[in-house]
Design an enzyme around this catalytic site. Structure first.
Site, PDB file in Angstrom:
ATOM      1  N   ASP A 486       0.836  -1.207   0.000  1.00 39.23           N
ATOM      2  CA  ASP A 486       0.000   0.000   0.000  1.00 39.23           C
ATOM      3  C   ASP A 486       0.870   1.256   0.000  1.00 39.23           C
ATOM      4  OD1 ASP A 486      -2.325   1.498   0.168  1.00 39.23           O
ATOM      5  OD2 ASP A 486      -3.104   0.459   1.931  1.00 39.23           O
ATOM      6  N   ASP A 556     -10.813   1.746  -3.341  1.00 40.63           N
ATOM      7  CA  ASP A 556     -11.433   1.396  -2.058  1.00 40.63           C
ATOM      8  C   ASP A 556     -12.942   1.373  -2.184  1.00 40.63           C
ATOM      9  OD1 ASP A 556      -9.140   1.017  -0.679  1.00 40.63           O
ATOM     10  OD2 ASP A 556      -9.181   2.916   0.418  1.00 40.63           O
TER      11      ASP A 556
HETATM   12  C1  DGJ Z   1      -5.914   1.738   1.748  1.00 38.82           C
HETATM   13  C2  DGJ Z   1      -6.269   0.468   1.029  1.00 38.82           C
HETATM   14  O1  DGJ Z   1      -6.791   0.757  -0.231  1.00 38.82           O
HETATM   15  C3  DGJ Z   1      -7.248  -0.318   1.875  1.00 38.82           C
HETATM   16  O2  DGJ Z   1      -7.657  -1.452   1.186  1.00 38.82           O
HETATM   17  C4  DGJ Z   1      -6.606  -0.663   3.169  1.00 38.82           C
HETATM   18  O3  DGJ Z   1      -5.516  -1.531   2.949  1.00 38.82           O
HETATM   19  C5  DGJ Z   1      -6.152   0.595   3.882  1.00 38.82           C
HETATM   20  N1  DGJ Z   1      -5.333   1.413   3.038  1.00 38.82           N
HETATM   21  C6  DGJ Z   1      -5.389   0.248   5.132  1.00 38.82           C
HETATM   22  O4  DGJ Z   1      -4.830   1.333   5.719  1.00 38.82           O
END
Ligand code: DGJ
Length: 738
Positions: A486, A556
């Site tokens: 990430d 997301d």
């Molecule tokens: C952003 C990601 O897109 C989510 O799926 C998740 O992993 C969060 N970060 C966690 O902080």
């Protein structure tokens, strides 16, 4: 210049200095014009040869100067279609390169010097790129130009692939002078397209609304698509397509250009006063100033260009094959991707081993194949205010450590995946307390926080080494099958406290090179690990990342209606195997919209399927539905992930959305149709299929009905909303009758 290649894909007319790259599908032609200026002649469907049709029309155009120290008024670099225009010497269009000499002059004038051919595709050191497995699959033309005053040589590399409608281009500058120069801009490619109406298709977006397809007619002046965020970004993907106005999903000519890079990018389209279009693409000149010492060279990232005569689907299919086969390097690039369940939206930071166990206990019987432990397992992280940079287990949460969670997962017959955010750091972390100077930032200035995070100075190798060592300490000990990588913010105060003023302008590119270095080392060391890219959803969904990680989290936003657009837009370039898609809860976590399990499942099964919910909380009916989805997806995932993908009806244009997957032998097809809003008196709507064998009879397995491939493509099927409810999905599987 020695031409020794067998079955050459590149013809060189040494007399006229015309270079013709060709395969069965495309031709790309460039030539050397008066004064040794490198001219663009043609990129399009295959032609057998070139006989001067694109001779530059010489006209005395007022206020367009002529070649320095020459008097021919009909010859001007200001309107000559070129391959890599200079700066401050008679061509007023966007320059491909701006180089500041030691005396402060910013004049750049490259002239043809020489060329050479190479089998295969030369490696661009330290950068993601296309590659070939067998040298015979591609050939590369390297055209050498030189600015004699600067003492700088420019190598333009053009690779053509035997079986693909693809040309890749990149540029390398070599400082052969005695003095350092400063590169203020170095594009990867430039090309002047002849006068014609053109639509620019781009992929702008934002957090949770990534890659929304946008199309606009090009008018006079400069149209620019770019990122200045230190990442390829949610906001503008490093891609553009230039399409004839009549081009649609199935017909028309379109040229795609994709930068294989994950940092700041700049795509500029300049429609000049006589209607020609100059396409320039590369690292953004914003926040870029590279000191090139005497004897040093600078390699740009690569651009992959596709030419399609079968509309946008044709272009996308060429990109899907290229990225899947010759950009992604992971051993999983052709493997069925595991169906995963991720705990993020189920628990956020609030989990312990018992909670994980309850998810595992519920998920395993559903047939889910992998469990991913997301953010919050390390340091003392219980919310997003601490611990980034401390990549050791949070013993308060997981007293038995990660090995215990890995074992619990493996004991259930599932694979185990783990989340990292290697590039960022929390002020509340051991790493920050030990190395406050390891953060990007300008001394004596405030530093912008975003999600309460700072960005590590990955332009410095000792910072990258530290994170590498911390990660390997975990990965060497704990059996881990998957990593979600990430990156939850963009760069600000881009300044490395460990650099000096002459080199400061290099920081944002060096940052990305540091990221690539870490990815290279980790993916090499752990070839068994499936890596998935992520950046707060799809903030770095780009071809650069695909070189290291064969799949990425596109958003997301799990709401299936929003996802229709995100996945449709993403599929313009990126292969379906790379697009992960999870069934979330209803109402949706971000948007709050309620949708059926069928709708959520159908959208998620149109990508690489996963689940983003607490399996232990599912009702019995939902458990049965998930079980059925998993069974169905396992039967068909080869077709979805590696079949030929056709977009049929767009969520950007219509209330009915449709896409389908066809197996390479055309014996199987899977059609997904979605109706966004129901209607009381619906207009009849027909969806026509594509890519089938017209001579073949297909059985729709649910109904046992038989259809000719020609019928399905010409007559189509009614996909009228039969219910008055909103957000409905239908899935049809067709199998060729033996
Ligand atoms: C952003 C990601 O897109 C989510 O799926 C998740 O992993 C969060 N970060 C966690 O902080």
């Amino acid at each position: 210049m020695a031409v020794t290649l067998q079955q050459t894909l590149i013809d060189i007319d040494e007399q006229q200095l015309v270079f013709h790259l060709h395969n069965d599908q495309i031709s790309y032609i460039l030539g050397v014009e008066t004064g040794n200026v490198l001219a663009h002649l043609y990129f399009g469907p295959r032609v057998r040869g070139y006989h001067g049709e694109r001779q530059y029309p010489r006209i005395d155009r007022g206020f367009s100067g002529n070649l320095p120290d020459t008097t021919d008024r009909t010859y001007s670099k200001d309107d000559l279609p070129q391959e890599y225009g200079g700066n401050n010497t008679g061509d007023y269009r966007q320059p491909a390169a701006i180089i500041r000499a030691a005396n402060g002059a910013r004049t750049v004038d490259f002239r043809y010097q020489d060329c050479r051919l190479e089998a295969g595709k030369p490696d661009l050191k330290g950068l993601p790129q296309t590659y070939v497995e067998d040298e015979d699959e591609a050939q590369t033309l390297i055209v050498t130009l030189r600015d004699a005053t600067l003492g700088i040589t420019l190598e333009l590399a053009y690779t053509i692939y035997r079986e693909r409608p693809v040309i890749t281009r990149s540029a390398r500058l070599i400082n052969q002078s005695e003095q350092a120069v400063d590169l203020e801009k170095v594009a990867s490619m430039q090309m002047d397209l002849p006068t014609q109406p053109l639509d620019a298709i781009s992929l702008p977006g934002s957090y949770a609304r990534e890659r929304q397809l946008s199309r606009e007619r090009l008018n006079r002046g400069v149209t620019q698509f770019e990122s200045r965020r230190g990442a390829s970004s949610h906001h503008m993907n490093p891609f553009v397509a230039l399409a004839a106005p009549n081009t649609n999903e199935f017909q028309g000519n379109v040229l795609g250009a994709l930068l294989i890079y994950s940092g700041n990018h700049q795509i500029s389209l300049e429609r000049d006063p006589i209607g020609q279009t100059r396409l320039t693409m590369g690292i953004n000149e914003y926040n870029f100033d590279w000191r090139l010492a005497a004897g040093d060279s600078f390699q740009t990232p690569e651009v992959a260009m596709v030419y399609s005569t079968t509309g946008l689907n044709g272009m996308s299919q060429a990109y899907h094959d290229l990225l899947r086969d010759w950009v992604a390097r992971s051993r999983y690039k052709r493997e069925p991707r595991p169906i995963l369940i991720n705990n993020w939206e189920a628990t956020y930071f609030d989990f312990d081993a018992n909670k994980v166990q309850s998810i595992l206990d519920a998920a395993a019987p559903l047939g889910i194949e992998m469990f991913v432990l997301d953010d919050g397992w390390f340091g003392h992280r219980n919310d997003d205010n601490s611990s980034l940079g401390d990549w050791f287990v949070n013993r308060n949460k997981l007293p038995e450590g990660l090995a215990d969670i890995s074992k619990r997962t493996h004991d259930k017959g599932m694979r185990f995946g783990l989340w990292f955010e290697p590039e960022n750091i929390s002020a509340d972390s051991e790493l920050y307390r030990a190395h406050p100077d390891w953060v990007l930032g300008v001394p004596d200035r405030g530093r912008t926080l975003s999600r309460n995070e700072y960005v590590l100075d990955f332009s410095q190798s000792d910072v990258v080494d530290n994170i590498f060592e911390q990660m390997t300490a975990v990965l060497d000990k704990v059996p881990i099958d998957y990593i979600k990588w990430d990156m939850n913010r963009n760069l600000t105060e881009v300044y490395s406290p460990h650099s000096d003023s002459a080199h400061e302008g290099e920081t944002s590119h060096r940052f990305i090179l540091g990221v690539y270095d870490l990815m290279e080392r980790l993916t090499k060391r752990y070839p068994q690990i499936l890596f998935e890219g992520c950046s707060g959803g799809g903030g770095r969904f780009d071809a650069g990342l695909m070189y290291y990680m064969p799949q990425s989290w596109p958003s997301d936003n799990n709401d299936p209606i929003e996802r229709l657009k995100i996945q449709y837009g993403t599929s313009l370039v990126y292969p379906i195997s790379a697009i992960t898609a999870h069934v979330g809860t209803s109402p949706d976590e971000l948007l709050g919209r309620s949708t059926s399990m069928k709708m959520r499942g159908a959208v998620a099964m149109s990508g690489t399927l996963g689940y983003e919910l607490d399996a232990a909380q599912l009702s019995d009916a939902d458990k049965q539905a998930v079980k059925a989805q998993v069974v169905f997806y396992k039967q068909h995932r080869e077709l979805v992930q590696y079949g030929t993908f056709y977009r049929l009806e767009s969520p950007f244009e219509s209330n009915t959305v449709a896409w389908m997957f066809v197996s390479p032998d055309q014996k199987e097809a899977l059609l997904f149709t979605f109706v966004i809003l129901g209607a009381v008196q619906p207009e009849p709507h027909i969806t026509k299929l594509a890519g089938l064998d017209p001579q073949q009879t297909y059985v729709e397995t649910d109904t046992n009905k038989m259809y000719g491939g020609d019928e399905l493509m010409q007559l189509g099927l009614y996909t009228t909303p039969v219910q008055t409810s909103d957000f409905t999905a239908q899935v049809h599987y067709f199998k060729a009758k033996d």
